[in-house]
Write an enzyme that holds these catalytic residues in place. Structure first.
Site, PDB file in Angstrom:
ATOM      1  N   SER A 125       0.827  -1.205   0.000  1.00 19.52           N
ATOM      2  CA  SER A 125       0.000   0.000   0.000  1.00 19.52           C
ATOM      3  C   SER A 125       0.868   1.265   0.000  1.00 19.52           C
ATOM      4  O   SER A 125       1.699   1.437  -0.898  1.00 19.52           O
ATOM      5  CB  SER A 125      -0.959  -0.056   1.196  1.00 19.52           C
ATOM      6  N   ASP A 176      -9.946  -4.658  -4.530  1.00 18.37           N
ATOM      7  CA  ASP A 176      -9.377  -3.763  -3.519  1.00 18.37           C
ATOM      8  C   ASP A 176     -10.255  -2.516  -3.340  1.00 18.37           C
ATOM      9  O   ASP A 176     -10.398  -1.728  -4.266  1.00 18.37           O
ATOM     10  CB  ASP A 176      -7.961  -3.354  -3.953  1.00 18.37           C
ATOM     11  N   HIS A 208      -7.939  -5.435  -0.025  1.00 16.67           N
ATOM     12  CA  HIS A 208      -6.717  -4.681   0.308  1.00 16.67           C
ATOM     13  C   HIS A 208      -5.934  -5.488   1.341  1.00 16.67           C
ATOM     14  O   HIS A 208      -5.900  -5.158   2.525  1.00 16.67           O
ATOM     15  CB  HIS A 208      -7.065  -3.294   0.819  1.00 16.67           C
TER      16      HIS A 208
END
Length: 227
Positions: A125, A176, A208
């Site tokens: 991320s 996601d 995610h």
């Protein structure tokens, strides 16, 4: 980071990284950066589980800072996040500052005798975004970059740059809800032009997060790139 004067320490407030020593002779290092709100502990165990025995794992923790997207609440963050829009404003100063910190860790590894091409950087991320930025702006040829569920920050600055040869493993789940899969795809099409050895993998149904299959693919990438 040792005995820097305390003013310097306060400025970055970066906690000590989580380090998992190599279980055989240490000949390569993998620096892995966590996502927003996490710490180095969040990834250390799963990364240590997939690395070859000669690889030392370093999972730094970001300092806490107010995050605009979090309504200004403090959270461990590599840089400020200003917008959820792919073409929205970015914290350029914060990204560059964070890159300096990570380059400092790379320098320490080089000083300890590990050549740059045996040092891999990766992240998830926000950490993956920073890892990409560090790899693309580094003056050195690093051993590889792992970019999980992330995006390419300050992408306009890379337009028209000649491609570099650092191997890149980029991965994204197509469900996601936090960093949209479309951002991953847009970043991938740009990274293909910036990196001559770039591989983008999509994980069906993954949100995610990470998955067993993704970690196995990463394991293969690490052992091939820094054998």
């Amino acid at each position: 980071m040792g005995n820097k004067d305390s003013k310097e320490k306060d400025k970055t407030k970066m906690p000590d990284p989580v380090v998992v020593s190599a279980s055989a002779k240490h000949t390569a290092s993998l620096i892995f950066l966590h996502g927003l709100g996490d710490t180095g502990h969040g990834w250390a165990t799963s990364i240590a589980a997939i690395r070859p025995p000669h690889v030392k794992v370093i999972c730094p923790s970001a300092a806490k800072m107010p995050v605009t997207l979090n309504s200004g609440f403090e959270s461990p963050s590599w840089f400020d996040l200003l917008s959820l829009d792919a073409s929205g404003p970015e914290d350029e100063e914060g990204i560059k500052k964070a890159a300096l910190l990570i380059n400092g860790i790379i320098d320490e590894e080089i000083k300890s005798g590990i050549p740059a091409e045996r040092i891999m950087i990766g992240g998830f991320s926000q950490g993956g975004a920073l890892a990409l930025y560090v790899a693309l702006t580094s003056t050195r040829q690093l051993g590889g970059v792992v970019a999980l569920s992330c995006w390419l920050p300050l992408h306009k600055q890379f337009v028209g740059k000649p491609p570099i040869g650092i191997p890149c493993f980029q991965a994204h789940g197509d469900c996601d809800p936090i960093v949209p899969y479309r951002w991953g795809q847009m970043s991938a099409s740009m990274l293909k032009q910036l990196m001559s050895n770039h591989n983008f993998k999509t994980y069906k149904g993954m949100m995610h997060s990470s998955s067993e299959t993704e970690m196995q693919d990463m394991k293969e990438f690490v052992s091939t790139s820094i054998p």
